[in-house]
Design a protein around this motif. Structure first.
Motif, PDB file in Angstrom:
ATOM      1  N   ASP A 250      48.176  48.503  45.283  1.00 53.78           N
ATOM      2  CA  ASP A 250      48.901  47.249  45.523  1.00 53.78           C
ATOM      3  C   ASP A 250      48.349  46.140  44.631  1.00 53.78           C
ATOM      4  OD1 ASP A 250      50.484  48.485  47.427  1.00 53.78           O
ATOM      5  OD2 ASP A 250      49.352  47.700  49.139  1.00 53.78           O
ATOM      6  N   GLN A 251      47.017  46.052  44.537  1.00 55.54           N
ATOM      7  CA  GLN A 251      46.402  45.048  43.674  1.00 55.54           C
ATOM      8  C   GLN A 251      46.743  45.310  42.208  1.00 55.54           C
ATOM      9  OE1 GLN A 251      42.281  45.515  45.207  1.00 55.54           O
ATOM     10  NE2 GLN A 251      42.325  43.283  45.388  1.00 55.54           N
TER      11      GLN A 251
ATOM     12  N   ALA B 185      42.253  43.446  34.334  1.00 58.44           N
ATOM     13  CA  ALA B 185      42.160  43.799  35.756  1.00 58.44           C
ATOM     14  C   ALA B 185      43.022  45.017  36.060  1.00 58.44           C
ATOM     15  CB  ALA B 185      42.578  42.613  36.623  1.00 58.44           C
ATOM     16  N   TYR B 186      44.220  45.060  35.485  1.00 62.77           N
ATOM     17  CA  TYR B 186      45.120  46.206  35.676  1.00 62.77           C
ATOM     18  C   TYR B 186      44.456  47.501  35.193  1.00 62.77           C
ATOM     19  CZ  TYR B 186      49.034  49.341  34.693  1.00 62.77           C
ATOM     20  OH  TYR B 186      49.856  50.441  34.627  1.00 62.77           O
ATOM     21  N   LEU B 187      43.852  47.461  34.013  1.00 58.79           N
ATOM     22  CA  LEU B 187      43.185  48.647  33.478  1.00 58.79           C
ATOM     23  C   LEU B 187      41.959  49.027  34.309  1.00 58.79           C
ATOM     24  CD1 LEU B 187      43.417  47.716  29.695  1.00 58.79           C
ATOM     25  CD2 LEU B 187      44.751  49.483  30.885  1.00 58.79           C
ATOM     26  N   ALA B 188      41.200  48.022  34.732  1.00 59.19           N
ATOM     27  CA  ALA B 188      40.009  48.277  35.550  1.00 59.19           C
ATOM     28  C   ALA B 188      40.389  48.884  36.893  1.00 59.19           C
ATOM     29  CB  ALA B 188      39.234  46.981  35.749  1.00 59.19           C
TER      30      ALA B 188
ATOM     31  N   VAL C 291      52.189  42.793  37.094  1.00 59.38           N
ATOM     32  CA  VAL C 291      53.192  41.729  36.996  1.00 59.38           C
ATOM     33  C   VAL C 291      52.579  40.481  36.364  1.00 59.38           C
ATOM     34  CG1 VAL C 291      54.669  40.186  38.340  1.00 59.38           C
ATOM     35  CG2 VAL C 291      54.586  42.627  38.887  1.00 59.38           C
ATOM     36  N   GLN C 292      51.356  40.113  36.796  1.00 52.14           N
ATOM     37  CA  GLN C 292      50.689  38.938  36.236  1.00 52.14           C
ATOM     38  C   GLN C 292      50.413  39.101  34.748  1.00 52.14           C
ATOM     39  OE1 GLN C 292      47.239  38.671  38.773  1.00 52.14           O
ATOM     40  NE2 GLN C 292      48.246  37.247  40.181  1.00 52.14           N
ATOM     41  N   ALA C 293      50.184  40.316  34.312  1.00 51.57           N
ATOM     42  CA  ALA C 293      49.901  40.579  32.903  1.00 51.57           C
ATOM     43  C   ALA C 293      51.159  40.551  32.049  1.00 51.57           C
ATOM     44  CB  ALA C 293      49.203  41.928  32.753  1.00 51.57           C
ATOM     45  N   GLY C 294      52.305  40.517  32.692  1.00 48.25           N
ATOM     46  CA  GLY C 294      53.553  40.524  31.945  1.00 48.25           C
ATOM     47  C   GLY C 294      53.913  41.899  31.432  1.00 48.25           C
TER      48      GLY C 294
END
Length: 127
Positions: A93-94, A54-57, A100-103
């Motif tokens: 923001d997302q 999700a971070y990369l997307a 953070v969720q991905a560590g």
């Protein structure tokens, strides 16, 4: 029910090939790439890998929208550009949450200014 990466991105972020201005084929290849990159972190949990994708997307989506904003700025469509940049702020923001969720390393706040998606352009006669 197990979701595919594409279904998860569409369901959670409303992110599709069309939103990125890509063909389905190119989007599928990009999904494979994001999954491979997230999979390189052997110690990450499945949830962290999903957040990494999700971070990369979100990063790809932000990049695409910034290109669109540049296009509209060049065409003199300042209102459309401002609207797009407002969306970019929300996506960033997302992206921070996904990071953070991905560590992954949390975003730093040192030396960061606040972007203004609605700059005042009157002194130059643009507004």
């Amino acid at each position: 029910m197990t979701l595919t990466v594409a279904e998860r991105l569409e369901g959670e972020l409303s992110l599709t090939a069309e939103a990125l201005g890509m063909s389905e084929r190119v989007f599928d290849r990009r999904l494979e790439l994001w999954e491979a990159l997230a999979g390189e972190r052997e110690t990450a949990t499945n949830a962290q890998r999903q957040a990494h994708v999700a971070y990369l997307a979100l990063g790809a989506w932000i990049t695409y929208l910034l290109g669109q904003a540049d296009k509209f700025r060049a065409e003199g469509e300042v209102t459309v550009e401002r609207d797009i940049l407002g969306r970019v702020v929300l996506l960033r923001d997302q992206q921070d949450v996904a990071q953070v969720q991905a560590g992954l390393a949390p975003p730093t706040t040192a030396n960061q200014g606040e972007a203004n998606p609605a700059p005042i352009l009157e002194p130059w006669g643009v507004g």
